[in-house]
Design a protein around this motif. Structure first.
Motif, PDB file in Angstrom:
ATOM      1  N   PHE A  98      83.953  39.752  27.838  1.00  0.00           N
ATOM      2  CA  PHE A  98      84.587  38.437  27.779  1.00  0.00           C
ATOM      3  C   PHE A  98      85.214  38.313  26.388  1.00  0.00           C
ATOM      4  O   PHE A  98      84.685  37.659  25.480  1.00  0.00           O
ATOM      5  CB  PHE A  98      83.560  37.326  28.036  1.00  0.00           C
ATOM      6  N   LEU A  99      86.363  38.992  26.234  1.00  0.00           N
ATOM      7  CA  LEU A  99      86.917  39.240  24.899  1.00  0.00           C
ATOM      8  C   LEU A  99      87.392  37.977  24.205  1.00  0.00           C
ATOM      9  O   LEU A  99      87.493  37.951  22.978  1.00  0.00           O
ATOM     10  CB  LEU A  99      88.079  40.243  25.011  1.00  0.00           C
ATOM     11  N   GLU A 100      87.679  36.923  24.977  1.00  0.00           N
ATOM     12  CA  GLU A 100      88.107  35.681  24.335  1.00  0.00           C
ATOM     13  C   GLU A 100      87.007  35.122  23.433  1.00  0.00           C
ATOM     14  O   GLU A 100      87.266  34.378  22.495  1.00  0.00           O
ATOM     15  CB  GLU A 100      88.477  34.649  25.408  1.00  0.00           C
ATOM     16  N   HIS A 101      85.759  35.521  23.712  1.00  0.00           N
ATOM     17  CA  HIS A 101      84.623  35.010  22.937  1.00  0.00           C
ATOM     18  C   HIS A 101      84.031  36.087  22.033  1.00  0.00           C
ATOM     19  O   HIS A 101      82.859  36.017  21.663  1.00  0.00           O
ATOM     20  CB  HIS A 101      83.553  34.469  23.890  1.00  0.00           C
ATOM     21  N   LEU A 102      84.866  37.063  21.663  1.00  0.00           N
ATOM     22  CA  LEU A 102      84.400  38.172  20.834  1.00  0.00           C
ATOM     23  C   LEU A 102      83.916  37.683  19.468  1.00  0.00           C
ATOM     24  O   LEU A 102      82.917  38.158  18.935  1.00  0.00           O
ATOM     25  CB  LEU A 102      85.533  39.193  20.671  1.00  0.00           C
ATOM     26  N   GLN A 103      84.632  36.711  18.901  1.00  0.00           N
ATOM     27  CA  GLN A 103      84.301  36.210  17.567  1.00  0.00           C
ATOM     28  C   GLN A 103      83.375  34.995  17.607  1.00  0.00           C
ATOM     29  O   GLN A 103      83.127  34.374  16.582  1.00  0.00           O
ATOM     30  CB  GLN A 103      85.597  35.827  16.818  1.00  0.00           C
ATOM     31  N   GLU A 104      82.899  34.669  18.799  1.00  0.00           N
ATOM     32  CA  GLU A 104      82.068  33.464  18.934  1.00  0.00           C
ATOM     33  C   GLU A 104      80.734  33.674  18.214  1.00  0.00           C
ATOM     34  O   GLU A 104      79.993  34.611  18.508  1.00  0.00           O
ATOM     35  CB  GLU A 104      81.816  33.169  20.420  1.00  0.00           C
ATOM     36  N   PRO A 155      73.544  27.158  33.139  1.00  0.00           N
ATOM     37  CA  PRO A 155      74.585  27.375  32.121  1.00  0.00           C
ATOM     38  C   PRO A 155      74.094  28.354  31.060  1.00  0.00           C
ATOM     39  O   PRO A 155      72.930  28.299  30.656  1.00  0.00           O
ATOM     40  CB  PRO A 155      74.801  25.976  31.511  1.00  0.00           C
ATOM     41  N   VAL A 156      74.979  29.253  30.646  1.00  0.00           N
ATOM     42  CA  VAL A 156      74.646  30.193  29.570  1.00  0.00           C
ATOM     43  C   VAL A 156      75.685  30.041  28.464  1.00  0.00           C
ATOM     44  O   VAL A 156      76.847  29.735  28.735  1.00  0.00           O
ATOM     45  CB  VAL A 156      74.618  31.649  30.082  1.00  0.00           C
ATOM     46  N   PRO A 157      75.284  30.226  27.210  1.00  0.00           N
ATOM     47  CA  PRO A 157      76.249  30.087  26.113  1.00  0.00           C
ATOM     48  C   PRO A 157      77.402  31.071  26.255  1.00  0.00           C
ATOM     49  O   PRO A 157      77.200  32.226  26.660  1.00  0.00           O
ATOM     50  CB  PRO A 157      75.402  30.398  24.863  1.00  0.00           C
ATOM     51  N   CYS A 158      78.620  30.619  25.953  1.00  0.00           N
ATOM     52  CA  CYS A 158      79.790  31.504  25.987  1.00  0.00           C
ATOM     53  C   CYS A 158      79.625  32.599  24.938  1.00  0.00           C
ATOM     54  O   CYS A 158      79.290  32.311  23.785  1.00  0.00           O
ATOM     55  CB  CYS A 158      81.072  30.710  25.715  1.00  0.00           C
ATOM     56  N   ALA A 159      79.848  33.838  25.340  1.00  0.00           N
ATOM     57  CA  ALA A 159      79.730  34.968  24.422  1.00  0.00           C
ATOM     58  C   ALA A 159      80.533  36.120  24.986  1.00  0.00           C
ATOM     59  O   ALA A 159      80.992  36.079  26.131  1.00  0.00           O
ATOM     60  CB  ALA A 159      78.260  35.375  24.259  1.00  0.00           C
ATOM     61  N   CYS A 160      80.708  37.152  24.178  1.00  0.00           N
ATOM     62  CA  CYS A 160      81.418  38.341  24.658  1.00  0.00           C
ATOM     63  C   CYS A 160      80.630  38.998  25.787  1.00  0.00           C
ATOM     64  O   CYS A 160      81.211  39.553  26.714  1.00  0.00           O
ATOM     65  CB  CYS A 160      81.618  39.318  23.503  1.00  0.00           C
ATOM     66  N   GLU A 161      79.287  38.919  25.703  1.00  0.00           N
ATOM     67  CA  GLU A 161      78.420  39.417  26.766  1.00  0.00           C
ATOM     68  C   GLU A 161      77.483  38.286  27.199  1.00  0.00           C
ATOM     69  O   GLU A 161      76.323  38.221  26.772  1.00  0.00           O
ATOM     70  CB  GLU A 161      77.632  40.636  26.292  1.00  0.00           C
ATOM     71  N   PRO A 162      77.987  37.344  28.014  1.00  0.00           N
ATOM     72  CA  PRO A 162      77.168  36.191  28.399  1.00  0.00           C
ATOM     73  C   PRO A 162      75.905  36.623  29.140  1.00  0.00           C
ATOM     74  O   PRO A 162      75.935  37.548  29.954  1.00  0.00           O
ATOM     75  CB  PRO A 162      78.096  35.368  29.306  1.00  0.00           C
ATOM     76  N   ASP A 163      74.808  35.955  28.847  1.00  0.00           N
ATOM     77  CA  ASP A 163      73.494  36.366  29.330  1.00  0.00           C
ATOM     78  C   ASP A 163      73.176  35.752  30.690  1.00  0.00           C
ATOM     79  O   ASP A 163      72.211  35.004  30.853  1.00  0.00           O
ATOM     80  CB  ASP A 163      72.433  35.958  28.293  1.00  0.00           C
TER      81      ASP A 163
END
Length: 662
Positions: free
Chosen positions: A120-126, A153-161
Motif C-alpha cells: 500500500f505504497l501511498e502509506h509508505l511514509q506513514e 478497522p486497522v491503521p493505514c500503513a504500507c503493510e496494513p495489519d
C-alpha cells in the motif's frame, strides 16, 4: 535475566491461564492428528518434536500465543505505570485466528481469512501511530449471497495489519433443499463473486472509497485439501482505476472439507465459458443499443443534445447498462414506508466524484450499491438509484429520470407513476416530493397554467430495472412533458428482452448482486448526549473569547426536544404535529418581560466542531450564541435520529432567553 521464584511462578500461572483460554492444547491435538494423517510418510511411524513445532509454526499457532502473551504483559505493565484513559484510537489486539463455531454440518461454508496486506505504497511514509493517537484506518467490507461482513478497522500503513476471518454460507437462499449437502460440481455453478470494498476513514471520520474488487472464490474447489491462498491486487477507483492500491493476502477454505475436489481444467473451462457467454450477451446488447440510438436520432436531429444515458461507468471504470444499477430492494423491518425510505436516502451524504485537476468537468462515477452504502455517501446518481430500488421494493412503479436542473447542470431524480396516472417526482438528495402537472403549450393565453415547484428543467430519458424510455417529445422541458409511456410518439422504448439479457439477476452476467440493508449500530441517546456536551464546551469557549459569561438552562434545553422530534417527523412523513405543545411549554418557561429566541438546524454528520462552525455562519444563530443582555440563559438540544446503514439525521437547536431592556 533471572526472575525471583514468586515472579517466575506468577508468570507461569499467567502463561498457563492464557493457554487454557486460547484452547491451545486442543488446537495442538488437531494439528497433530492432521499432520499424522496428511504429512507423515507411510514408511515412518514416528513424528519428531521438530516436525510438530514446524507444523504449529506454519499454522500460525505459535505466533498467536506469543502475540496474546505480549498483550497480557502490556496490560499488566500499563496498569502499573499509568492511570487508565479513555481509548481514542482503535487497536486490534485480539488473536487473528478465530474459533470456528456454530457451523451447521449440513451446509457448505467458505471460510475467507484476510492475512494482512502489503504494497500500500501511498502509506509508505506513514509514521506508526502512537498509543492513544487517532489515525487513519482501513476497513474491509464484504458481500456474498445476501450476507454482509465488516472487518475491524486497522491503521493505514504500507503493510496494513488485517487479520480477520469471515464464514460465508455458500448456499444461503436459492439452492433448494437446505438439508442437502451441495457438492463441488453444484458449487461451481454458483457464479456470485465475493464483493470486497476497501474504505479509508481519515482522522476526522470522513470516509473515502479506496478500492472495489470482485473475488472469484471458486478456485478453492480445485485446491488440494480444500484450501488455497490468493494474493489479490486491489486497484483504485474512478480516474485511478488502473492504479494499484495494494495487495491483500487471502486464504480460502471450504467447510466441511470436500470429499472430492475438481480438477483445475474443469474450473478454468467453466470460468472461460461464463466469460464468453457474458461477453457475447454484452456485445449483442451493444449492437442493439447502437441501432436504437441511430433510430432515436433520426426522429429529430436535436435529440443528439438530450441527456439520454444508456451506459454509465462504475467505480472500477467498467461501462454497465444503466438499468443494471436498479433492482427492487426490500428493506425488511428497517423501513416502513416509501416516504421513510426517501428520508433515509436523503440523509446519506452527498459528494460529487473527485476530479484531479481543474476545468470544472464532472467525473462520472455511478457506484455499485455496496460501495455506496459502505462509504455512506455518493453522487446524486447513487442516491437516485437506491431510492428507485427501494420504491420498487415497496411495490410502486418507479423510474430514475436523467435530465438537468437550473443552469443546465446534469441531474438525476426519481419519478413514480400512480395507477390513476399521477406523476410524482422524488428528489433523492432532500426527500422532497413534487406532483407534476404538465403545462399545455397549445392552451389559450388566458387559461391559467400550473406553476411547477420542482427545480428540474429538462428530461432526456427514464429507466428502471426492466424498462428504458428516451424522451422524443418536441420539447424536453419537464414542465410540458407528458408521461404517457405507452405513446411511442412521446417515449421511444427499448426492448425489454434486450434489457433483461444483460440486467437480470442470477444470470452469468457482470452485474453485481444487491446487498441487503444493515440496521444502525448508533446508540441515539449516547451520541446525542456526546454532541450536546461538545457543543456546550464550544459555545462557552466562544463566548469566553468575546468576554461573555455562559449560564446554561437545563430545563429550557429539555423543552426543545419536542420541536426537534416534530421537525424530523415532518421530514419523514410530510405531517406536522406537536407544535402547539412546544409553544405552550416555552411560553411557560420564559417569564414576562423576557425574550426567547430559537434556531434549529439539521446535519447528516456527527462532527460537533464542524456543525458549530456552520452554525456560526448563520447571522441568526450567531445572534443567539453571542447574545448579550440582562439575565441571559442559553440552551442547546441535540437529537440524533438513526436510519439503516448507520445513516443519521442530527437536529440541533440553539436557544436563549434574556430580559428585554429598552
Amino acid at each position: 535475566m533471572s526472575l525471583p521464584p514468586e515472579r517466575a511462578s506468577e508468570l507461569k500461572q499467567i502463561i498457563h491461564q492464557q493457554l487454557v483460554k486460547m484452547d491451545v492444547h486442543g488446537r495442538i491435538r488437531e494439528v497433530l492428528a492432521e499432520t499424522i494423517r496428511e504429512e507423515l510418510a507411510p514408511g515412518h511411524q514416528q513424528l519428531s518434536t521438530e516436525d510438530l513445532i514446524k507444523a504449529l509454526r506454519q499454522r500460525g499457532i505459535i505466533d498467536d500465543v506469543m502475540k496474546e502473551l505480549k498483550f497480557v504483559t502490556d496490560v499488566n505493565e500499563t496498569e502499573k505505570t499509568s492511570t487508565p484513559k479513555p481509548s481514542t484510537h482503535f487497536v486490534d489486539r485480539e488473536p487473528p485466528v478465530l474459533k470456528k463455531t456454530n457451523i451447521d454440518p449440513t451446509r457448505r461454508y467458505l471460510y475467507l481469512q484476510v492475512l494482512g496486506g502489503k504494497a500500500f505504497l501511498e502509506h509508505l511514509q506513514e509514521p506508526e501511530a502512537l498509543p492513544g493517537q487517532i489515525c487513519s484506518t482501513f476497513t474491509l467490507c464484504l458481500h456474498f449471497r445476501n450476507q454482509r461482513f465488516r472487518s475491524k478497522p486497522v491503521p493505514c500503513a504500507c503493510e496494513p495489519d488485517f487479520h480477520d476471518g469471515f464464514l460465508l454460507e455458500v448456499h444461503k437462499d436459492s439452492l433448494g433443499d437446505g438439508s442437502k449437502m451441495v457438492d463441488a460440481t453444484t458449487m461451481l455453478s454458483i457464479c456470485d463473486p465475493v464483493h470486497m470494498v476497501l474504505i479509508k476513514t481519515d482522522t476526522f471520520g470522513e470516509t473515502t472509497l479506496a478500492a472495489s474488487y470482485f473475488l472469484e472464490w471458486r478456485s478453492v474447489l480445485a485446491a488440494e485439501n480444500g484450501r488455497t491462498n490468493v494474493a489479490v491486487e486491489l486497484l483504485g477507483v474512478g480516474t485511478e482505476s488502473k492504479v494499484s492500491v495494494g495487495v491483500l493476502n487471502i486464504r480460502l477454505e471450504m467447510y466441511p472439507q470436500l470429499n472430492k475436489t475438481l480438477s483445475p481444467e474443469i474450473t478454468n473451462t467453466q470460468f472461460a465459458l461464463e466469460r464468453q457467454k457474458t461477453a457475447e450477451k454484452e456485445r449483442l446488447f451493444l449492437v442493439y443499443a447502437k441501432q436504437w440510438w441511430r433510430e432515436y436520432l433520426q426522429i429529430r436531429p436535436t435529440h443528439n443534445v438530450r441527456l439520454v444515458k444508456i451506459f454509465a461507468q462504475d467505480e472500477n471504470g467498467v461501462n454497465r447498462p444503466v438499468c443494471s444499477y436498479i433492482r427492487p430492494l426490500r428493506a425488511g423491518w428497517l423501513l416502513d414506508t416509501p416516504r421513510q425510505a426517501a428520508r433515509f436516502v436523503s440523509v446519506l451524504g452527498y459528494e460529487r466524484a473527485p476530479v484531479i485537476g481543474g476545468g470544472g468537468g464532472k467525473q462520472e462515477q455511478w457506484c455499485t450499491l455496496l460501495a455506496f452504502l459502505c462509504r455512506n455517501k455518493g453522487d446524486c446518481e447513487d442516491h437516485s438509484n437506491l431510492l428507485c430500488s427501494l420504491l420498487l421494493g415497496f411495490g410502486l412503479e418507479a423510474f430514475v429520470c436523467v435530465g438537468t436542473k437550473a443552469k443546465g447542470v446534469p441531474h438525476t431524480w426519481v419519478m413514480t407513476r400512480g395507477t390513476d396516472g399521477t406523476i410524482t417526482f422524488w428528489e433523492s438528495l432532500t426527500g422532497h416530493r413534487y406532483i407534476h402537472r404538465p403545462i399545455n403549450p397549445d392552451d389559450p393565453p388566458l387559461v391559467e397554467q400550473p406553476k411547477p415547484l420542482y427545480p428540474y428543467r429538462t428530461i432526456g430519458c427514464i429507466f428502471n430495472h426492466q424498462k428504458f424510455f428516451g424522451n422524443c417529445q418536441p420539447s424536453d422541458a419537464v414542465e410540458v412533458c407528458v408521461f404517457d409511456l405507452h405513446d411511442e410518439s412521446r417515449w421511444k422504448p427499448m426492448s425489454g428482452e434486450a434489457i433483461q439479457s444483460v440486467c437480470s439477476p442470477g444470470t452469468s452476467s457482470s452485474v453485481p448482486p444487491f446487498p441487503p440493508l444493515c440496521a444502525s449500530t448508533i446508540d441515539t441517546a449516547v451520541t446525542s448526549n456526546e454532541i450536546e456536551l461538545q457543543l456546550r464546551i464550544l459555545v462557552s469557549e466562544h463566548r469566553k473569547d468575546l468576554g461573555l459569561s455562559t449560564v446554561w438552562d437545563d430545563h429550557l434545553s429539555y423543552l426543545l426536544s419536542p420541536a426537534l422530534a416534530a421537525y424530523e417527523l415532518e421530514r419523514a412523513t410530510s405531517i406536522s404535529a406537536g407544535n402547539e405543545e412546544f409553544q405552550d411549554a416555552v411560553r411557560r418557561a420564559v417569564p414576562d418581560g423576557h425574550t426567547f429566541k430559537g434556531f434549529p438546524i439539521h446535519f447528516v454528520y456527527k462532527n460537533a466542531r464542524r456543525a458549530f462552525a456552520t452554525c456560526l455562519r448563520s447571522p441568526f444563530c450567531e445572534e443567539i450564541i453571542c447574545c448579550r443582555g440582562d439575565q441571559v440563559r442559553l440552551a442547546v438540544r441535540v437529537r440524533v435520529f438513526t436510519y439503516p446503514e448507520s445513516a443519521c439525521a442530527v437536529w440541533i437547536m440553539f436557544a436563549c432567553k434574556y430580559r428585554s431592556v429598552l
